[in-house]
Design a protein around this motif. Structure first.
Motif: not given
Length: 98
Positions: A7-9, A15-17, A42-50
């Motif tokens: 899990k990465m924040h 994000i695009e990088d 990619q998390d649906k509610n927090q798009p910066n979490i993968f």
């Protein structure tokens, strides 16, 4: 075989990088000896979490990957974009229904 979940924040503006970097390296990771499967979520509610899900034949296959030049190169760049400490789990699949 076992599953590795990471899990990465990320910083919002990175994000695009990250996605570009992942897409450049995904086939190398997937084709590393012992890796049988690789997905990115990619998390649906927090798009910066993968999350990455990878399936490995043996634990030492994962360890060889984690000590490889490929991992060092990919991780060095990726970790620069984190805004929180990554989390990782190695788990055994108990049930899978197709």
């Amino acid at each position: 075989m076992f599953v590795r979940i990471v899990k990465m924040h990320f910083e919002e503006d990175k994000i695009e990088d990250f996605l570009s970097h992942f897409h450049k390296n995904k086939q190398y990771i997937r084709n590393f000896n012992g890796c049988r499967f690789l997905e990115l979520y990619q998390d649906k509610n927090q798009p910066n979490i993968f999350f990455t899900y990878s399936y490995w034949e043996h634990e030492d296959d994962l360890e060889k990957y984690r000590h490889s030049e490929l991992f060092k190169k990919v991780w060095k760049t990726t970790k620069e974009w984190f805004n929180a400490k990554p989390e990782a789990w190695s788990v055994h699949k108990v049930v899978s229904l197709p």
